[in-house]
Design a protein around this motif. Structure first.
Motif, mmCIF file in Angstrom:
data_model
loop_
_atom_site.group_PDB
_atom_site.id
_atom_site.type_symbol
_atom_site.label_atom_id
_atom_site.label_comp_id
_atom_site.label_asym_id
_atom_site.label_seq_id
_atom_site.Cartn_x
_atom_site.Cartn_y
_atom_site.Cartn_z
ATOM 1 N N ASP A 1 0.816 -1.218 0.000
ATOM 2 C CA ASP A 1 0.000 0.000 0.000
ATOM 3 C C ASP A 1 0.846 1.263 0.000
ATOM 4 N N ALA A 2 2.137 1.128 0.327
ATOM 5 C CA ALA A 2 3.020 2.290 0.367
ATOM 6 C C ALA A 2 3.769 2.509 -0.943
ATOM 7 N N LEU A 3 3.651 1.570 -1.883
ATOM 8 C CA LEU A 3 4.414 1.684 -3.122
ATOM 9 C C LEU A 3 3.979 2.908 -3.927
ATOM 10 N N PRO A 4 4.936 3.652 -4.487
ATOM 11 C CA PRO A 4 4.589 4.832 -5.289
ATOM 12 C C PRO A 4 4.168 4.428 -6.701
ATOM 13 N N LEU A 5 2.900 4.635 -7.027
ATOM 14 C CA LEU A 5 2.352 4.159 -8.294
ATOM 15 C C LEU A 5 1.684 5.297 -9.055
ATOM 16 N N SER A 6 1.797 5.250 -10.372
ATOM 17 C CA SER A 6 1.075 6.194 -11.214
ATOM 18 C C SER A 6 -0.401 5.820 -11.237
ATOM 19 N N ASN A 7 -1.220 6.721 -11.769
ATOM 20 C CA ASN A 7 -2.651 6.445 -11.851
ATOM 21 C C ASN A 7 -2.935 5.223 -12.720
ATOM 22 N N GLU A 8 -2.184 5.057 -13.810
ATOM 23 C CA GLU A 8 -2.429 3.931 -14.710
ATOM 24 C C GLU A 8 -2.060 2.602 -14.077
ATOM 25 N N VAL A 9 -0.949 2.571 -13.342
ATOM 26 C CA VAL A 9 -0.563 1.329 -12.668
ATOM 27 C C VAL A 9 -1.544 1.030 -11.533
ATOM 28 N N THR A 10 -1.967 2.061 -10.820
ATOM 29 C CA THR A 10 -2.968 1.876 -9.765
ATOM 30 C C THR A 10 -4.251 1.285 -10.328
ATOM 31 N N GLN A 11 -4.704 1.815 -11.462
ATOM 32 C CA GLN A 11 -5.925 1.304 -12.094
ATOM 33 C C GLN A 11 -5.740 -0.146 -12.523
ATOM 34 N N ILE B 1 16.251 17.121 0.065
ATOM 35 C CA ILE B 1 16.578 16.666 -1.290
ATOM 36 C C ILE B 1 15.335 16.673 -2.165
ATOM 37 N N GLU B 2 14.217 16.208 -1.619
ATOM 38 C CA GLU B 2 12.947 16.240 -2.360
ATOM 39 C C GLU B 2 12.636 17.648 -2.841
ATOM 40 N N LYS B 3 12.765 18.589 -1.936
ATOM 41 C CA LYS B 3 12.422 19.981 -2.254
ATOM 42 C C LYS B 3 13.395 20.561 -3.267
ATOM 43 N N GLU B 4 14.676 20.285 -3.080
ATOM 44 C CA GLU B 4 15.702 20.857 -3.951
ATOM 45 C C GLU B 4 15.608 20.321 -5.376
ATOM 46 N N LEU B 5 15.360 19.028 -5.522
ATOM 47 C CA LEU B 5 15.328 18.399 -6.846
ATOM 48 C C LEU B 5 13.938 18.362 -7.460
ATOM 49 N N GLY B 6 12.904 18.687 -6.665
ATOM 50 C CA GLY B 6 11.538 18.599 -7.165
ATOM 51 C C GLY B 6 11.156 17.177 -7.509
ATOM 52 N N ILE B 7 11.517 16.256 -6.637
ATOM 53 C CA ILE B 7 11.331 14.829 -6.871
ATOM 54 C C ILE B 7 10.501 14.239 -5.739
ATOM 55 N N VAL B 8 9.801 13.152 -6.013
ATOM 56 C CA VAL B 8 9.026 12.470 -4.981
ATOM 57 C C VAL B 8 9.818 11.259 -4.489
ATOM 58 N N LEU B 9 10.068 11.227 -3.182
ATOM 59 C CA LEU B 9 10.774 10.111 -2.547
ATOM 60 C C LEU B 9 9.829 9.499 -1.520
ATOM 61 N N THR B 10 9.481 8.234 -1.706
ATOM 62 C CA THR B 10 8.444 7.592 -0.902
ATOM 63 C C THR B 10 9.028 6.524 0.004
ATOM 64 N N GLY C 1 0.666 -7.373 2.507
ATOM 65 C CA GLY C 1 -0.402 -7.082 1.556
ATOM 66 C C GLY C 1 -0.290 -7.826 0.254
ATOM 67 N N LEU C 2 0.728 -8.675 0.094
ATOM 68 C CA LEU C 2 0.912 -9.440 -1.139
ATOM 69 C C LEU C 2 0.425 -10.861 -0.934
ATOM 70 N N ASN C 3 -0.512 -11.294 -1.780
ATOM 71 C CA ASN C 3 -1.097 -12.628 -1.644
ATOM 72 C C ASN C 3 -0.677 -13.569 -2.771
#
Length: 301
Positions: A221-231, A266-275, A290-292
Motif C-alpha cells: 500500500d506504500a508503493l509509489p504508483l502512477s494512476n495507470e498502474v494503480t488502475q 533533497i525532495e524539495k531541492e530536486l523537485g522529486i518524490v521520494l516515498t 499485503g501481497l497474496n
C-alpha cells in the motif's frame, strides 16, 4: 542456473563484483565507477522501436547504474552490432545518443562496430570524490525509500505483448527512463545503501539485503504508483507489475532516522518524490505485507 548464480559461480573471483558498478580506487579521495549494459532487439526493446528511443535507453540505463553509486558521469564506449548499414537509422541513433550525452556531460571516447543481430553495448565510467554508495551499507532501523513511481515501464511492456498501445506516459517510462544522476549525487553521505531498480523492486531490494546481511519489511500500500498502474492493480490485483516488472531505473535506497530531514530537503531541492515503503529489520529476507501471490522477477536464464 540464474544470471546471478552464473556470475557468482564463474566470474566472482573475490575482486568486488556485486554492486551496480565496479569500484576502482584511484586514491584516498577519489573512486572510479564503471558499468556495462547490453540491449538486444526483441529482449530489451521491440523490433519496431525507433533508433532515437534505442539510443536514449542504451545510454540511460548505464547512467542509472552510475547514479546508484552517486557518481558523476565522465565517459563511455559504444559497441554497436548492426544487421545492415542503414544511414537514416544511424543518423537518428547518433543524434539522440549525442544529445543525451551532452545533457549529462558524458563523452563518447571509443568503441567497436560489427555485423550481426542488432545489439548495443555501452560501457560507462564515472567518478565519486568521496565514498560511493553501495548495496552493502543498509542498517537495521533504516527507512527504505523509492524515487518517483514504479511499474509504468513493465505495464507498457505487458500491453505491447498483447498488441495493446500503451499511453504516451507509459511509453515514455519504457523507452526513455530518466536517470536519477542528481539524486544519486545528493544521497552521498546521506543514504546508507542504494541500488537502481532495473530488475524489479523485489529482486533489487533483495540484493541490498543480501549484501548488507539484513532483512526488510515493506507494504504494497506504500508503493509509489502512477494512476495507470494503480488502475491496472485495482482491476487485476496484479501487484507483481510494480514489485517485479522491472525496467523502472528509479533508485531504491535506505536512510537512517538521523538523515530523514535530509531526504525532505533533497525532495524539495530536486523537485522529486521520494516515498518511504518500509524498514530494514533484523534477520534475513524480504517480507511484503499485503501481497497474496508469489512474484517472479525478470530472469535472462
Amino acid at each position: 542456473m540464474t544470471e546471478f548464480e552464473l556470475i557468482e559461480r564463474y566470474f566472482d573471483w573475490g575482486e568486488g563484483i556485486g554492486d551496480d558498478c565496479a569500484l576502482i580506487e584511484v586514491d584516498a579521495h577519489q573512486q572510479l565507477v564503471a558499468t556495462v549494459d547490453t540491449l538486444i532487439e526483441g529482449v530489451h526493446f521491440p523490433k519496431e522501436t525507433n533508433a532515437h528511443d534505442i539510443a536514449y535507453k542504451a545510454l540511460a540505463v548505464n547512467l542509472s547504474d552510475l547514479s546508484a553509486m552517486g557518481a558523476t558521469p565522465l565517459y563511455f564506449t559504444l559497441a554497436l552490432t548492426l544487421p545492415a548499414m542503414n544511414e537514416k537509422w544511424l543518423q537518428d541513433f547518433s543524434c539522440t545518443l549525442k544529445t543525451l550525452a551532452q545533457t549529462y556531460n558524458i563523452r563518447l571516447v571509443g568503441g567497436d562496430t560489427t555485423k550481426g543481430a542488432l545489439s548495443i553495448t555501452i560501457n560507462a565510467t564515472g567518478v565519486v570524490k568521496c565514498q560511493a554508495l553501495m548495496r552493502s551499507g543498509a542498517k537495521v532501523g533504516d527507512s527504505i525509500f523509492v524515487s518517483n513511481t514504479i511499474g509504468d515501464a513493465a505495464l507498457a511492456w505487458q500491453q505491447m505483448q498483447v498488441q495493446e498501445i500503451p499511453s504516451i506516459d507509459l511509453l515514455k517510462q519504457f523507452n526513455r527512463p530518466e536517470p536519477q544522476v542528481k539524486l544519486g549525487q545528493s544521497l552521498l553521505g546521506v543514504a546508507n545503501s542504494c541500488i537502481d531498480i532495473s530488475d524489479g523492486l523485489q529482486q533489487d531490494l533483495s540484493h541490498i539485503l543480501t549484501r548488507s546481511k539484513v532483512g526488510a519489511t515493506i507494504n504494497v500500500d506504500a508503493l509509489p504508483l502512477s494512476n495507470e498502474v494503480t488502475q491496472h492493480i485495482n482491476n487485476t490485483d496484479d501487484w507483481c507489475i510494480a514489485l517485479a516488472g522491472g525496467d523502472d531505473y528509479e533508485l531504491c535506497f535506505t536512510v537512517s532516522k538521523a538523515q530523514l530531514d535530509s531526504i525532505q530537503s533533497i525532495e524539495k531541492e530536486l523537485g522529486i518524490v521520494l516515498t518511504k515503503i518500509g524498514m530494514i529489520t533484523n534477520g534475513q529476507g524480504l517480507i511484503i505485507k499485503g501481497l497474496n501471490e508469489t512474484c517472479q522477477s525478470y530472469r535472462h536464464f
